[in-house]
Write a protein that holds these residues in place. Structure first.
Motif, PDB file in Angstrom:
ATOM      1  N   VAL A   1       0.833  -1.205   0.000  1.00 35.63           N
ATOM      2  CA  VAL A   1       0.000   0.000   0.000  1.00 35.63           C
ATOM      3  C   VAL A   1       0.867   1.255   0.000  1.00 35.63           C
ATOM      4  N   VAL A   2       1.909   1.271   0.818  1.00 38.52           N
ATOM      5  CA  VAL A   2       2.796   2.442   0.866  1.00 38.52           C
ATOM      6  C   VAL A   2       3.473   2.650  -0.489  1.00 38.52           C
ATOM      7  N   LEU A   3       3.960   1.586  -1.105  1.00 35.87           N
ATOM      8  CA  LEU A   3       4.601   1.705  -2.414  1.00 35.87           C
ATOM      9  C   LEU A   3       3.620   2.200  -3.470  1.00 35.87           C
ATOM     10  N   PHE A   4       2.399   1.682  -3.442  1.00 34.13           N
ATOM     11  CA  PHE A   4       1.397   2.080  -4.419  1.00 34.13           C
ATOM     12  C   PHE A   4       1.010   3.552  -4.244  1.00 34.13           C
ATOM     13  N   ILE A   5       0.797   3.967  -3.019  1.00 33.91           N
ATOM     14  CA  ILE A   5       0.447   5.362  -2.750  1.00 33.91           C
ATOM     15  C   ILE A   5       1.592   6.284  -3.150  1.00 33.91           C
ATOM     16  N   ALA A   6       2.817   5.900  -2.812  1.00 32.27           N
ATOM     17  CA  ALA A   6       3.979   6.727  -3.149  1.00 32.27           C
ATOM     18  C   ALA A   6       4.117   6.869  -4.665  1.00 32.27           C
ATOM     19  N   GLY A   7       3.994   5.766  -5.383  1.00 30.34           N
ATOM     20  CA  GLY A   7       4.093   5.822  -6.833  1.00 30.34           C
ATOM     21  C   GLY A   7       2.980   6.640  -7.457  1.00 30.34           C
ATOM     22  N   GLY A   8       1.788   6.479  -6.964  1.00 34.07           N
ATOM     23  CA  GLY A   8       0.647   7.234  -7.486  1.00 34.07           C
ATOM     24  C   GLY A   8       0.779   8.726  -7.243  1.00 34.07           C
ATOM     25  N   ASN A   9       1.213   9.095  -6.044  1.00 33.55           N
ATOM     26  CA  ASN A   9       1.408  10.515  -5.745  1.00 33.55           C
ATOM     27  C   ASN A   9       2.523  11.108  -6.591  1.00 33.55           C
ATOM     28  N   GLY A  10       3.582  10.336  -6.795  1.00 35.89           N
ATOM     29  CA  GLY A  10       4.681  10.821  -7.635  1.00 35.89           C
ATOM     30  C   GLY A  10       4.247  11.038  -9.072  1.00 35.89           C
ATOM     31  N   LEU A  11       3.472  10.089  -9.614  1.00 35.01           N
ATOM     32  CA  LEU A  11       2.958  10.245 -10.973  1.00 35.01           C
ATOM     33  C   LEU A  11       1.987  11.420 -11.069  1.00 35.01           C
ATOM     34  N   ASN A  12       1.204  11.618 -10.026  1.00 38.70           N
ATOM     35  CA  ASN A  12       0.298  12.758 -10.004  1.00 38.70           C
ATOM     36  C   ASN A  12       1.086  14.063 -10.068  1.00 38.70           C
ATOM     37  N   ASP A  13       2.128  14.159  -9.273  1.00 38.80           N
ATOM     38  CA  ASP A  13       2.942  15.377  -9.287  1.00 38.80           C
ATOM     39  C   ASP A  13       3.644  15.559 -10.630  1.00 38.80           C
ATOM     40  N   TYR A  14       4.077  14.468 -11.239  1.00 37.14           N
ATOM     41  CA  TYR A  14       4.710  14.557 -12.553  1.00 37.14           C
ATOM     42  C   TYR A  14       3.713  15.100 -13.582  1.00 37.14           C
ATOM     43  N   THR A  15       2.511  14.567 -13.564  1.00 37.13           N
ATOM     44  CA  THR A  15       1.481  14.979 -14.518  1.00 37.13           C
ATOM     45  C   THR A  15       1.038  16.422 -14.282  1.00 37.13           C
ATOM     46  N   ASP A  16       0.916  16.813 -13.039  1.00 37.99           N
ATOM     47  CA  ASP A  16       0.404  18.148 -12.688  1.00 37.99           C
ATOM     48  C   ASP A  16       1.492  19.174 -12.405  1.00 37.99           C
ATOM     49  N   ARG A  17       2.714  18.928 -12.853  1.00 40.90           N
ATOM     50  CA  ARG A  17       3.821  19.810 -12.471  1.00 40.90           C
ATOM     51  C   ARG A  17       3.620  21.252 -12.931  1.00 40.90           C
ATOM     52  N   GLU A  18       2.979  21.475 -14.059  1.00 42.60           N
ATOM     53  CA  GLU A  18       2.733  22.847 -14.524  1.00 42.60           C
ATOM     54  C   GLU A  18       1.663  23.529 -13.674  1.00 42.60           C
ATOM     55  N   ILE A  19       0.608  22.797 -13.347  1.00 40.84           N
ATOM     56  CA  ILE A  19      -0.457  23.334 -12.490  1.00 40.84           C
ATOM     57  C   ILE A  19       0.090  23.625 -11.100  1.00 40.84           C
ATOM     58  N   ASP A  20       0.966  22.737 -10.604  1.00 36.82           N
ATOM     59  CA  ASP A  20       1.523  22.896  -9.263  1.00 36.82           C
ATOM     60  C   ASP A  20       2.452  24.105  -9.145  1.00 36.82           C
ATOM     61  N   LYS A  21       2.923  24.640 -10.257  1.00 38.68           N
ATOM     62  CA  LYS A  21       3.739  25.862 -10.190  1.00 38.68           C
ATOM     63  C   LYS A  21       2.943  27.007  -9.580  1.00 38.68           C
ATOM     64  N   VAL A  22       1.613  26.965  -9.761  1.00 39.65           N
ATOM     65  CA  VAL A  22       0.740  27.989  -9.199  1.00 39.65           C
ATOM     66  C   VAL A  22       0.149  27.530  -7.874  1.00 39.65           C
ATOM     67  N   SER A  23      -0.386  26.300  -7.844  1.00 40.48           N
ATOM     68  CA  SER A  23      -1.132  25.854  -6.665  1.00 40.48           C
ATOM     69  C   SER A  23      -0.261  25.288  -5.542  1.00 40.48           C
ATOM     70  N   HIS A  24       0.889  24.679  -5.884  1.00 44.21           N
ATOM     71  CA  HIS A  24       1.780  24.109  -4.860  1.00 44.21           C
ATOM     72  C   HIS A  24       3.241  24.355  -5.249  1.00 44.21           C
ATOM     73  N   PRO A  25       3.673  25.587  -5.281  1.00 39.25           N
ATOM     74  CA  PRO A  25       5.036  25.877  -5.753  1.00 39.25           C
ATOM     75  C   PRO A  25       6.144  25.337  -4.849  1.00 39.25           C
ATOM     76  N   GLU A  26       5.811  24.938  -3.642  1.00 38.05           N
ATOM     77  CA  GLU A  26       6.820  24.438  -2.708  1.00 38.05           C
ATOM     78  C   GLU A  26       7.161  22.970  -2.927  1.00 38.05           C
TER      79      GLU A  26
END
Length: 96
Positions: free
Chosen positions: A46-71
């Protein structure tokens, strides 16, 4: 905080561990201790799956995160997008 822990959101993994433990208790009651290897393996998966999913989410949303989560590690430039993608895919692969 470590850039990997931020990328994978370890706190979500902890919630996943609690979920696996509670599910094990619901399934077998107090005998869950007898199944500790299976519960431990479930927690790791479960930890590996959640970690991988969150990482892929951040990879996909990296442009959006420049505004919403720049940190976060990707929009802040502390981690290369390709590196995040490779590590996230590895974690997902290991979870299976």
């Amino acid at each position: 905080m470590n850039k990997y822990l931020e990328l994978f959101r370890l706190q979500n993994g902890i919630i996943g561990i609690v979920g696996v433990a509670v599910t094990g208790f619901i399934a077998v009651g107090t005998d869950v201790i007898d199944y500790w290897p299976r519960v431990l393996l479930g927690c790791v998966m479960v930890v590996l799956f959640i970690a991988g999913g969150n990482g892929l989410n951040d990879y996909t949303d990296r442009e959006i995160d420049k505004v919403s989560h720049p940190e976060r590690p990707l929009p802040s430039g502390r981690m290369e997008p390709k590196h995040a993608l490779y590590v996230s895919c590895l974690w997902l692969f290991l979870s299976f």
